[in-house]
Scaffold this motif. Sequence first.
Motif, PDB file in Angstrom:
ATOM      1  N   MET A 109       7.965   6.846  12.172  1.00 44.34           N
ATOM      2  CA  MET A 109       9.372   6.477  12.356  1.00 44.34           C
ATOM      3  C   MET A 109       9.803   5.383  11.384  1.00 44.34           C
ATOM      4  N   LEU A 110       8.876   4.493  11.018  1.00 45.77           N
ATOM      5  CA  LEU A 110       9.184   3.443  10.053  1.00 45.77           C
ATOM      6  C   LEU A 110       9.546   4.034   8.698  1.00 45.77           C
ATOM      7  N   VAL A 111       8.742   4.956   8.217  1.00 44.12           N
ATOM      8  CA  VAL A 111       9.009   5.591   6.927  1.00 44.12           C
ATOM      9  C   VAL A 111      10.274   6.438   7.007  1.00 44.12           C
ATOM     10  N   SER A 112      10.485   7.076   8.144  1.00 46.56           N
ATOM     11  CA  SER A 112      11.705   7.856   8.341  1.00 46.56           C
ATOM     12  C   SER A 112      12.942   6.963   8.262  1.00 46.56           C
ATOM     13  N   ALA A 113      12.848   5.755   8.822  1.00 49.84           N
ATOM     14  CA  ALA A 113      13.965   4.801   8.782  1.00 49.84           C
ATOM     15  C   ALA A 113      14.278   4.400   7.341  1.00 49.84           C
ATOM     16  N   LEU A 114      13.238   4.186   6.541  1.00 47.36           N
ATOM     17  CA  LEU A 114      13.421   3.847   5.128  1.00 47.36           C
ATOM     18  C   LEU A 114      14.054   5.015   4.380  1.00 47.36           C
ATOM     19  N   ASP A 115      13.532   6.199   4.587  1.00 52.47           N
ATOM     20  CA  ASP A 115      14.033   7.404   3.922  1.00 52.47           C
ATOM     21  C   ASP A 115      15.513   7.607   4.236  1.00 52.47           C
ATOM     22  N   TYR A 116      15.866   7.484   5.495  1.00 50.73           N
ATOM     23  CA  TYR A 116      17.263   7.678   5.898  1.00 50.73           C
ATOM     24  C   TYR A 116      18.175   6.616   5.285  1.00 50.73           C
ATOM     25  N   PHE A 117      17.678   5.384   5.229  1.00 54.77           N
ATOM     26  CA  PHE A 117      18.462   4.305   4.631  1.00 54.77           C
ATOM     27  C   PHE A 117      18.765   4.597   3.159  1.00 54.77           C
ATOM     28  N   ILE A 118      17.746   5.025   2.407  1.00 50.80           N
ATOM     29  CA  ILE A 118      17.955   5.321   0.986  1.00 50.80           C
ATOM     30  C   ILE A 118      18.929   6.484   0.828  1.00 50.80           C
TER      31      ILE A 118
ATOM     32  N   VAL B  79       0.412  -2.175  11.288  1.00 52.92           N
ATOM     33  CA  VAL B  79       1.735  -1.639  11.598  1.00 52.92           C
ATOM     34  C   VAL B  79       2.783  -2.746  11.519  1.00 52.92           C
ATOM     35  N   LYS B  80       2.482  -3.890  12.108  1.00 53.20           N
ATOM     36  CA  LYS B  80       3.427  -5.019  12.091  1.00 53.20           C
ATOM     37  C   LYS B  80       3.712  -5.482  10.665  1.00 53.20           C
ATOM     38  N   ASP B  81       2.671  -5.576   9.849  1.00 51.50           N
ATOM     39  CA  ASP B  81       2.853  -5.987   8.446  1.00 51.50           C
ATOM     40  C   ASP B  81       3.711  -4.978   7.689  1.00 51.50           C
ATOM     41  N   SER B  82       3.510  -3.704   7.977  1.00 48.37           N
ATOM     42  CA  SER B  82       4.278  -2.651   7.309  1.00 48.37           C
ATOM     43  C   SER B  82       5.757  -2.740   7.679  1.00 48.37           C
ATOM     44  N   ILE B  83       6.033  -3.026   8.936  1.00 49.70           N
ATOM     45  CA  ILE B  83       7.423  -3.161   9.389  1.00 49.70           C
ATOM     46  C   ILE B  83       8.100  -4.327   8.673  1.00 49.70           C
ATOM     47  N   ILE B  84       7.425  -5.456   8.624  1.00 47.71           N
ATOM     48  CA  ILE B  84       7.978  -6.646   7.952  1.00 47.71           C
ATOM     49  C   ILE B  84       8.245  -6.349   6.483  1.00 47.71           C
ATOM     50  N   PHE B  85       7.309  -5.665   5.834  1.00 45.99           N
ATOM     51  CA  PHE B  85       7.438  -5.350   4.419  1.00 45.99           C
ATOM     52  C   PHE B  85       8.624  -4.417   4.160  1.00 45.99           C
ATOM     53  N   ILE B  86       8.745  -3.365   4.952  1.00 43.37           N
ATOM     54  CA  ILE B  86       9.849  -2.410   4.773  1.00 43.37           C
ATOM     55  C   ILE B  86      11.186  -3.098   5.041  1.00 43.37           C
ATOM     56  N   GLU B  87      11.243  -3.948   6.040  1.00 47.32           N
ATOM     57  CA  GLU B  87      12.469  -4.686   6.328  1.00 47.32           C
ATOM     58  C   GLU B  87      12.881  -5.551   5.147  1.00 47.32           C
TER      59      GLU B  87
ATOM     60  N   ARG C 103       4.141  -4.019  -9.704  1.00 49.22           N
ATOM     61  CA  ARG C 103       3.071  -3.069  -9.409  1.00 49.22           C
ATOM     62  C   ARG C 103       2.518  -3.258  -8.007  1.00 49.22           C
ATOM     63  N   GLN C 104       2.421  -4.510  -7.576  1.00 52.99           N
ATOM     64  CA  GLN C 104       1.909  -4.785  -6.239  1.00 52.99           C
ATOM     65  C   GLN C 104       2.857  -4.299  -5.159  1.00 52.99           C
ATOM     66  N   ILE C 105       4.148  -4.501  -5.378  1.00 57.99           N
ATOM     67  CA  ILE C 105       5.152  -4.057  -4.407  1.00 57.99           C
ATOM     68  C   ILE C 105       5.141  -2.537  -4.288  1.00 57.99           C
ATOM     69  N   LYS C 106       5.136  -1.859  -5.423  1.00 59.12           N
ATOM     70  CA  LYS C 106       5.131  -0.390  -5.417  1.00 59.12           C
ATOM     71  C   LYS C 106       3.836   0.139  -4.796  1.00 59.12           C
ATOM     72  N   ARG C 107       2.737  -0.528  -5.106  1.00 61.41           N
ATOM     73  CA  ARG C 107       1.450  -0.102  -4.542  1.00 61.41           C
ATOM     74  C   ARG C 107       1.443  -0.254  -3.019  1.00 61.41           C
ATOM     75  N   LYS C 108       1.962  -1.380  -2.533  1.00 59.12           N
ATOM     76  CA  LYS C 108       1.980  -1.609  -1.085  1.00 59.12           C
ATOM     77  C   LYS C 108       2.853  -0.575  -0.388  1.00 59.12           C
ATOM     78  N   LEU C 109       4.019  -0.278  -0.981  1.00 60.84           N
ATOM     79  CA  LEU C 109       4.887   0.737  -0.389  1.00 60.84           C
ATOM     80  C   LEU C 109       4.196   2.089  -0.371  1.00 60.84           C
ATOM     81  N   ASN C 110       3.599   2.468  -1.487  1.00 61.62           N
ATOM     82  CA  ASN C 110       2.963   3.788  -1.572  1.00 61.62           C
ATOM     83  C   ASN C 110       1.768   3.915  -0.627  1.00 61.62           C
ATOM     84  N   LEU C 111       1.095   2.803  -0.352  1.00 63.81           N
ATOM     85  CA  LEU C 111       0.000   2.836   0.617  1.00 63.81           C
ATOM     86  C   LEU C 111       0.528   3.111   2.022  1.00 63.81           C
ATOM     87  N   ILE C 112       1.674   2.531   2.327  1.00 63.37           N
ATOM     88  CA  ILE C 112       2.302   2.792   3.627  1.00 63.37           C
ATOM     89  C   ILE C 112       2.701   4.265   3.729  1.00 63.37           C
TER      90      ILE C 112
END
Length: 216
Positions: free
Chosen positions: A45-54, A195-203, A158-167
């Motif tokens: 659902m987190l990734v879905s929220a990002l996808d929908y936002f974009i 999961v919590k770290d991923s939410i904070i990062f996507i936000e 590169r670090q930001i893109k890598r972290k996103l792609n790992l999620i």
Amino acid sequence: MQSAKVHFEQNIIRVKNLGAIYGSINLQTTAILDLSDILRAQYVMLVSALDYFIHEIIRIGMLETYKNKRKATKEFKAFMLSLSKDILFDKAIMVEIINPKTDNLEAYKDIDWLNHQIRYRNGFKSFQEADKIKEAMLLIIDTDIWEEVANNLEDDVRQIKRKLNLIIDRRNQISHEADIEPTYQELRTIYVEDVKDSIIFIESLVEVIFNFCNES
């Protein structure tokens, strides 16, 4: 563009609510009851929220561009339209073709056709991975969105893109592989803190992207 942000925030509340459910049930049960699928649902659902936002910020940004509220980018000008009979044509464009000397095209302008076109053309696409998001954002901005994100978050691109792609990879393991590790055919371990770290990062990503697009 505010509506895109509002919808994202509403979707993130749903993601966090799942975490609250996990925490509440976890306190009342033993390890015999496996609650890990609630965490997996959060990832999806987190990734879905990002996808929908974009998708939404691109759609709104393109409509604003058409109405001359934003500068038209190279990719916007190259956006391909469908000639399907189910797609509406823009009356203003047709009037301009028929009579280029028409003084007031505003009276003929109707953005419903473009809104429909954008949904039709982008509806099957996923804007989740870093490169896909960059490609999509070029429809409304002329700069590399990840450079802006990196500057605001004071981190390496590169670090930001890598972290996103790992999620995104983790989400795909859950969605497409049932989160089963292929070698030993066992369920992968999932951690609450990840999961919590991923939410904070996507936000944080969404906040920067929204602010930059809203000010551009």
